[in-house]
Design an enzyme around this catalytic site. Structure first.
Site, PDB file in Angstrom:
ATOM      1  N   ASP A 112       0.948  -1.073  -0.025  1.00 17.23           N
ATOM      2  CA  ASP A 112       0.006  -0.029  -0.310  1.00 17.23           C
ATOM      3  C   ASP A 112       0.755   1.256  -0.193  1.00 17.23           C
ATOM      4  O   ASP A 112       1.417   1.573  -1.107  1.00 17.23           O
ATOM      5  CB  ASP A 112      -0.846  -0.173   1.147  1.00 17.23           C
ATOM      6  CG  ASP A 112      -1.807   1.265   1.280  1.00 17.23           C
ATOM      7  OD1 ASP A 112      -2.151   1.525   0.337  1.00 17.23           O
ATOM      8  OD2 ASP A 112      -2.194   1.433   2.517  1.00 17.23           O
ATOM      9  N   PRO A 173     -10.757 -12.551   1.572  1.00 16.84           N
ATOM     10  CA  PRO A 173     -11.689 -13.505   1.774  1.00 16.84           C
ATOM     11  C   PRO A 173     -11.426 -14.059   3.180  1.00 16.84           C
ATOM     12  O   PRO A 173     -12.772 -14.574   3.609  1.00 16.84           O
ATOM     13  CB  PRO A 173     -11.739 -14.834   0.626  1.00 16.84           C
ATOM     14  CG  PRO A 173     -10.019 -14.367   0.144  1.00 16.84           C
ATOM     15  CD  PRO A 173      -9.932 -12.929   0.232  1.00 16.84           C
TER      16      PRO A 173
END
Ligand code: 5GP
Length: 175
Positions: A112, A173
């Site tokens: 990020d 997930p």
């Protein structure tokens, strides 16, 4: 009045969903398997170093293609109140003297701001005396945005991302 309130809530819900990107386990499994065989050829690591928590599951999936031992450290760029912090926090470290001459593939889920990677690589080289050429890095997704350090300035022998993505919040997930 209630109608207006409900309408506003559903608009806010739609906006918050649009700002997030959701990945399925199958998509991430494929990213790991496709890149695993490439990483094995190009970097050929002796060990995988998972950065917990987000790198734990990708590291384990990657081991289906790169069958080497997994080591773990845990770091966070958020404080106890879930507020983003400037310098990453080490939650658990390990004795790196046992990996001194090994080729280490560091694995995280997302690149990020790149603060974590910058901090980790500088610490491993300066304090744990690891060689930069022995350090490789794999992330599932690299966000296209301004980073704490550019790749050409980062002292690692190898860098690979599964894919480059827009700067949106990714929901994995396992979350
Ligand atoms: P950095 O900003 O140092 O590159 O990333 C630090 C950590 O922030 C990542 O390892 C990850 O745990 C978390 N992070 C950053 N962006 C996202 C995102 O979009 N989704 C999730 N789930 N975690 C993220």
């Amino acid at each position: 009045m209630i109608n207006i309130l409900l309408k506003n809530i559903s608009i806010m819900l739609i906006i918050s969903m649009v700002d997030k990107v959701y990945y399925s386990y199958e998509e991430l499994d494929k990213l790991c398997r496709d890149n695993g065989s490439i990483i094995k050829k190009e970097f050929n690591p002796d060990v995988i170093l998972a950065i917990g928590g987000g790198g734990l599951i990708p590291a384990r999936i990657l081991r289906n293609s790169i069958d080497v031992p997994i080591y773990v450290i845990t770091m966070s760029t958020y404080d106890e109140n879930n507020v983003s912090i400037e310098q990453p926090r080490i939650i658990q470290w390990m004795d790196f003297s046992i990996l001194r001459n090994k080729r280490i593939l560091i694995v995280d889920e997302v690149d990020d701001t790149r603060k974590t990677l910058k901090y980790l690589v500088e610490k491993l080289i300066k304090e744990d005396n690891l060689l930069s050429d022995n350090l490789g890095f794999f992330v599932l997704q690299n966000k296209k945005k301004s980073k704490a350090i550019e790749l050409n300035e980062l002292d690692v022998g190898y860098y690979k991302s599964g894919e480059n993505v827009e700067d949106k919040w990714i929901v994995y997930p396992w979350e």
